[in-house]
Design a protein around this motif. Structure first.
Motif, PDB file in Angstrom:
ATOM      1  N   GLN A 267       1.912   1.974   8.999  1.00  0.00           N
ATOM      2  CA  GLN A 267       1.517   2.972   8.271  1.00  0.00           C
ATOM      3  C   GLN A 267       0.849   4.336   8.895  1.00  0.00           C
TER       4      GLN A 267
ATOM      5  N   ARG B  51       1.817  -3.859   9.805  1.00  0.00           N
ATOM      6  CA  ARG B  51       1.602  -2.998   8.671  1.00  0.00           C
ATOM      7  C   ARG B  51       0.721  -1.828   8.870  1.00  0.00           C
ATOM      8  N   GLN B  52      -0.321  -2.394   9.634  1.00  0.00           N
ATOM      9  CA  GLN B  52      -1.526  -1.072  10.074  1.00  0.00           C
ATOM     10  C   GLN B  52      -0.674  -0.260  10.925  1.00  0.00           C
TER      11      GLN B  52
ATOM     12  N   ARG C  69       0.608  -1.230  -0.115  1.00  0.00           N
ATOM     13  CA  ARG C  69       0.155   0.015   0.041  1.00  0.00           C
ATOM     14  C   ARG C  69       0.796   1.404   0.108  1.00  0.00           C
ATOM     15  N   LYS C  70       0.438   2.082   1.297  1.00  0.00           N
ATOM     16  CA  LYS C  70       1.089   3.360   1.089  1.00  0.00           C
ATOM     17  C   LYS C  70       2.770   3.104   0.972  1.00  0.00           C
ATOM     18  N   SER C  71       3.272   2.052   1.585  1.00  0.00           N
ATOM     19  CA  SER C  71       4.784   2.148   1.639  1.00  0.00           C
ATOM     20  C   SER C  71       5.068   1.807   0.349  1.00  0.00           C
TER      21      SER C  71
ATOM     22  N   ASN D 266       7.483   3.321   6.598  1.00  0.00           N
ATOM     23  CA  ASN D 266       7.165   2.056   5.458  1.00  0.00           C
ATOM     24  C   ASN D 266       7.694   0.926   6.269  1.00  0.00           C
TER      25      ASN D 266
END
Lengths: 319, 319
Positions: free
Chosen positions: B86, B82-83, A97-99, B91
DNA sequence: TTGTAAGCGTTATCAG
DNA sequence: CTGATAACGCTTACAA
């Protein structure tokens, strides 16, 4: 944190000589070189990758961008990618995703393998336009430095459904994945074409979403309905598993009452009751080939052509 | 590839002013700022992360290092990580084996979460010694900037086995994971302690390896032997699944003939026949907490204390 | 064979 | 509010 400067000082040489020695550039006097290597070891020196990357405009990293981290397919592809990248001396960087977007925009990778439908075309194209190669998995996009590898879902599903028709099944249903999933749509195409070619006009259609829960919900609907299909082809194994669970809970026997099959050959299919018939792809090998192609693209700016993997029908007990 | 220099030139300002504007440093005249932003947009400019990292000595990346990419536990932990990362603006970079080592040594990450017993202590300690935080999952190591989070496997297995004894089971076996796996050994401790406290002297022991195949092989052995245990506690769900498969193939009924249970609550346990009794950990939450701790460590150099997650017994049909 | 110095693209200090 | 300029740690002409 020791830098090359410290190493040079300790060895009594200039920075450049230290750099040459550390990078095995020929032409450094063996004794000097040894002194430098010793100094580096003594200081526990490692080059600062960031600085090297800035200067060389190479990172040695290949990004693998996924939307989520779960799923058996995903992990097998990744394993294959890992093997090949390691062989080729690249670091594997898996992100999401964003990363993923950040890493692409900020050029922290030399190339990318994209297994994520949510990274925008614009982002990918922008990255590729700066002369970085991108390989898309199960997604089509064209452009400079952009490559796609797509499994021929259609052909193998066609072949499978045709064989099931020959076996005597007539009343089919399709349990779908998400409508915007490329592979779901290709599978459905293969399914429809097989029916059509064998003069079977109708079939039922259920809207699923590739998840166990989705399949389970559809299963509960089917139980309630009067007109149950005789054979349900599921767009993937997880849908099939959910469906099977729902049917089992109502005492509907698979395959006697309703037959079904899936796609992906996830490893648990073999451990279900009944064992799930499915279509398998050698995902590890797929990952290896794609990774090799990306390595070649980065190193030689030339794509190695490869055979995109075929599916294989795995007959077990569910139909 | 446009650089900040191009942006500055296009906007008719100096590089530093451009940098200020782009980084929202207060004190830039709104009009100038707008001009710069427009120029950046027109040029499709993104800062070169490598250069920024070099200057700021920050990468904004957190490494998550695993040995392999498969396994349901792994993907849940990762999802939680991840959550949180973010949310905290980092990253996530997942990597494996040789690549993990490179990324650590070359300082391409600001901190690391390690879920891999094969990364050497030396490598981790060296990285941590340069003032980078490391969080180890299911592994113990002490040192400056090194933290561990370990699930209390022992207590929950103890509790579970005790309850099974109360239910009337007497003749137990333990199907083990790898001998060098920390969590396997803790689970076995809990198992043994429960038997001991309830005055059950003996138990059988089978050497497995946490895989389905391993469990299957043990199952086949058990079938051949005369002295079958009544209850087999498996060090993880995958072993249990393999075992169950072998038993089923020989018509041995679970739980009537042999009862069993596992650990991990992998999602397919619910879809087996019979449904697998197991012990679950909220791995997503675990990942979130660890990621939050690492974020805090990087940002504030201070570890946020957190409750390491407890296990939960999930009774289903296999015992 | 070794050293000097420029430069990769940023940020940040300091002066204006 | 804006601009010169040094510096981050490394590689690599080029000079010695």
């Amino acid at each position: 944190m020791p830098t090359i400067k410290d190493v040079a000082k300790k060895a009594g040489v200039s920075i450049s000589t230290a750099s040459y020695a550390l990078n095995n550039v020929p032409g450094v006097h063996p004794e000097t070189k040894q002194r430098i290597l010793d100094a580096a070891k003594a200081l526990n020196y490692y080059p600062n990758g960031i600085a090297r990357n800035l200067k060389t405009k190479k990172t040695g990293n290949v990004g693998v961008f996924v939307y989520g981290f779960s799923g058996p397919i995903f992990s097998n592809v990744l394993e294959g990618i890992r093997q090949k990248l390691q062989q080729n001396g690249f670091n594997i960087i898996v992100s999401s995703r964003k990363s993923s977007e950040n890493l692409l925009n900020e050029r922290q990778v030399d190339g990318a393998i994209v297994f994520d439908n949510n990274l925008t075309d614009a982002c990918l194209k922008n990255y590729a336009s700066h002369d970085f190669p991108i390989y898309l998995l199960d997604r089509k996009l064209t452009g400079k430095n952009i490559y796609s590898s797509v499994i021929d879902n259609e052909a193998i599903v066609y072949q499978f459904i045709s064989s099931m028709i020959k076996k005597g099944y007539k009343d089919f249903a399709y349990l779908s994945g998400p409508n915007d999933a490329y592979n779901n749509n290709r599978r459905y195409d293969g399914f429809k074409q097989a029916l059509k070619d064998q003069k079977i006009k109708d079939h039922k259609y259920y809207q699923g979403d590739f998840t166990i829960e989705g399949g389970y919900k559809i299963g509960q609907e089917i139980i309630k309905s009067k007109q149950r299909p005789r054979f349900i082809y599921c767009a993937n194994d997880e849908s099939a598993i959910g469906l099977m669970k729902a049917l089992r809970e109502e005492g509907i026997h698979v395959p006697k009452d309703i037959a079904l099959a899936g796609f992906d050959n996830i490893y648990l299919g073999e451990y279900l009751t009944p064992k799930l018939t499915t279509i398998g792809i050698d995902h590890v090998e797929w990952g290896r080939k794609v990774a090799q192609a990306v390595s070649d693209l980065i190193k030689y700016k030339k794509a190695s052509e490869f055979e995109h993997p075929d599916g294989e029908i795995i007959m077990r007990e569910s139909c």
